[in-house]
Design an enzyme around this catalytic site. Structure first.
Site, mmCIF file in Angstrom:
data_model
loop_
_atom_site.group_PDB
_atom_site.id
_atom_site.type_symbol
_atom_site.label_atom_id
_atom_site.label_comp_id
_atom_site.label_asym_id
_atom_site.label_seq_id
_atom_site.Cartn_x
_atom_site.Cartn_y
_atom_site.Cartn_z
ATOM 1 N N ASP A 1 9.127 5.887 -2.480
ATOM 2 C CA ASP A 1 8.080 5.288 -1.658
ATOM 3 C C ASP A 1 7.885 6.160 -0.428
ATOM 4 O OD1 ASP A 1 6.199 3.371 -0.637
ATOM 5 O OD2 ASP A 1 7.753 2.686 0.732
ATOM 6 N N SER A 2 6.740 5.987 0.222
ATOM 7 C CA SER A 2 6.477 6.731 1.450
ATOM 8 C C SER A 2 7.431 6.308 2.566
ATOM 9 C CB SER A 2 5.028 6.487 1.876
ATOM 10 O OG SER A 2 4.796 5.093 1.977
ATOM 11 N N TYR B 1 1.545 7.348 4.125
ATOM 12 C CA TYR B 1 0.776 8.178 3.196
ATOM 13 C C TYR B 1 -0.672 7.646 3.087
ATOM 14 C CZ TYR B 1 4.955 10.505 1.131
ATOM 15 O OH TYR B 1 6.073 11.254 0.908
ATOM 16 N N GLY B 2 -0.812 6.355 3.397
ATOM 17 C CA GLY B 2 -2.091 5.670 3.143
ATOM 18 C C GLY B 2 -3.266 6.162 3.956
ATOM 19 N N CYS C 1 4.992 2.963 -4.618
ATOM 20 C CA CYS C 1 4.038 3.091 -3.510
ATOM 21 C C CYS C 1 2.649 3.107 -4.129
ATOM 22 C CB CYS C 1 4.312 4.407 -2.775
ATOM 23 S SG CYS C 1 3.081 4.852 -1.539
ATOM 24 N N ASN C 2 1.786 2.222 -3.663
ATOM 25 C CA ASN C 2 0.447 2.133 -4.247
ATOM 26 C C ASN C 2 -0.372 3.386 -3.973
ATOM 27 O OD1 ASN C 2 -0.294 -0.993 -5.112
ATOM 28 N ND2 ASN C 2 1.415 -0.820 -3.713
ATOM 29 N N THR C 3 -0.262 3.909 -2.756
ATOM 30 C CA THR C 3 -1.050 5.090 -2.396
ATOM 31 C C THR C 3 -0.677 6.270 -3.292
ATOM 32 O OG1 THR C 3 -1.138 4.308 -0.114
ATOM 33 C CG2 THR C 3 -1.611 6.645 -0.487
ATOM 34 N N GLU D 1 5.984 -4.325 9.107
ATOM 35 C CA GLU D 1 7.167 -3.616 9.604
ATOM 36 C C GLU D 1 7.669 -4.222 10.917
ATOM 37 O OE1 GLU D 1 6.969 0.634 9.427
ATOM 38 O OE2 GLU D 1 6.415 0.580 7.316
ATOM 39 N N CYS E 1 -0.568 -3.024 -2.055
ATOM 40 C CA CYS E 1 0.187 -2.212 -1.099
ATOM 41 C C CYS E 1 1.573 -2.827 -1.003
ATOM 42 C CB CYS E 1 -0.503 -2.224 0.268
ATOM 43 S SG CYS E 1 0.458 -1.406 1.560
ATOM 44 N N THR E 2 2.553 -1.943 -0.902
ATOM 45 C CA THR E 2 3.943 -2.401 -0.919
ATOM 46 C C THR E 2 4.263 -3.455 0.139
ATOM 47 O OG1 THR E 2 4.368 -0.466 0.462
ATOM 48 C CG2 THR E 2 4.940 -0.309 -1.873
ATOM 49 N N HIS E 3 3.578 -3.371 1.289
ATOM 50 C CA HIS E 3 3.918 -4.255 2.404
ATOM 51 C C HIS E 3 3.324 -5.655 2.286
ATOM 52 C CE1 HIS E 3 4.902 -0.363 4.029
ATOM 53 N NE2 HIS E 3 5.317 -0.859 5.174
HETATM 54 N N1 DGL Z 1 3.696 2.392 0.572
HETATM 55 C C1 DGL Z 1 2.303 2.456 0.950
HETATM 56 C C2 DGL Z 1 1.453 1.811 -0.146
HETATM 57 O O1 DGL Z 1 1.910 1.004 -0.936
HETATM 58 C C3 DGL Z 1 2.036 1.805 2.299
HETATM 59 C C4 DGL Z 1 2.557 2.609 3.467
HETATM 60 C C5 DGL Z 1 1.887 3.966 3.605
HETATM 61 O O2 DGL Z 1 0.688 4.033 3.941
HETATM 62 O O3 DGL Z 1 2.565 4.965 3.358
HETATM 63 O O4 DGL Z 1 0.292 2.121 -0.253
#
Ligand code: DGL
Length: 264
Positions: A3-4, A36-37, A67-69, A146, A178-180
């Site tokens: 993940d990012s 990363y997003g 990570c979705n991005t 976060e 998105c993971t969050h």
């Molecule tokens: N993990 C990223 C996602 O799921 C969210 C955090 C990021 O932007 O890196 O898209």
């Protein structure tokens, strides 16, 4: 798993629940370069390939892009380069949404990069070509999660500002892309109303990972700690914040945690 940063811990938790205790998870969070997003596709792909190479050197048998991005932007490049099974979160999340939608009207929320990529809409179209997909970037949900501000007035006002108008779009399903976002499930649910089913890509992904391991005869059977004596977490920035925020994501302490140089 890669993940990012910290958010992939929602996928970690879902995987931990879906897999036998004897299976060892190796988690890499690129905390030095998160988010990363908000970055360009080229940069996300370069970071993704570097992280995958690091994890391959740790002897993994399957790579989960938690990570979705990264899944939205870098999955084809990772699948070409990794030479091992690679599972992202977009395909499983999209498939789960297609299973639950009643009117084929699906909302998708994620980072700016995920939404711009159109990856969820494409994945949904492979299952339901006539589905209507309404997408919205919700970047502020990441810092809120976060900070632990997941159920207060600021979180509620942000959710209403981003999602209030989705109520008039007629969607019956919303993908938390998105993971969050699973941490903000309650306020997101309130903002879109009770008639909308929320789909958590993390849980859908965990089921797919288990099935793929089983299909390939790669699933370790039995209880007890993994071959290496338990899960291992690697981060690219100082581990303090990951330990603190991560234990909030996981609802418990993070054990084996190490700061590493991704290129080293
Ligand atoms: N993990 C990223 C996602 O799921 C969210 C955090 C990021 O932007 O890196 O898209």
């Amino acid at each position: 798993m890669f993940d990012s940063g910290i958010g992939g811990l929602t996928v970690f938790q879902a995987l931990r629940e879906a897999l036998p205790a004897a299976e060892t998870l190796v988690y890499l969070g690129d905390t030095a370069r998160v988010p990363y997003g908000t970055k360009s596709d080229e940069t996300v792909i370069r970071y993704a390939l570097e992280g995958a190479r690091f994890l391959k050197r740790r002897g993994i048998k399957t790579l989960v892009i938690a990570c979705n991005t990264m899944s939205a932007v870098a999955l084809p490049a990772l699948q070409r380069e990794a030479a091992l099974p690679v599972v992202g979160v977009i395909g499983p999340g999209a498939e789960a949404a297609c299973r639950v939608t009643r009117r084929k009207a699906i909302g998708v929320i994620g980072t700016a990069a995920t939404i711009k990529s159109g990856a969820y809409a494409r994945a949904i179209a492979t299952h339901l070509p006539d589905a209507r997909v309404v997408s919205r970037p919700c970047p502020l949900f990441v810092p809120l999660a976060e900070e632990g501000w997941v159920d207060n007035d600021v979180a509620r006002a942000t959710a209403t500002a981003y999602l209030g108008d989705l109520k008039h779009e007629g969607i019956d399903t919303l993908v938390l892309g998105c993971t969050h976002y699973p941490l903000l499930e309650r306020v997101i649910g309130e903002a879109v109303g009770p008639g909308v089913t929320l789909v958590d890509s993390a849980r859908a992904t965990a089921k797919v990972v288990r099935a793929r391991l089983e299909e390939r005869g790669l699933l370790v059977a039995g209880a007890g700690p993994g071959a290496e004596g338990g899960d291992h977490f690697y981060v690219t920035d100082s581990s303090e914040r990951f330990r603190e925020v991560g234990s909030r994501f996981l609802g418990g302490p993070i054990a084996r945690l190490e700061q590493i140089d991704i290129q080293g």
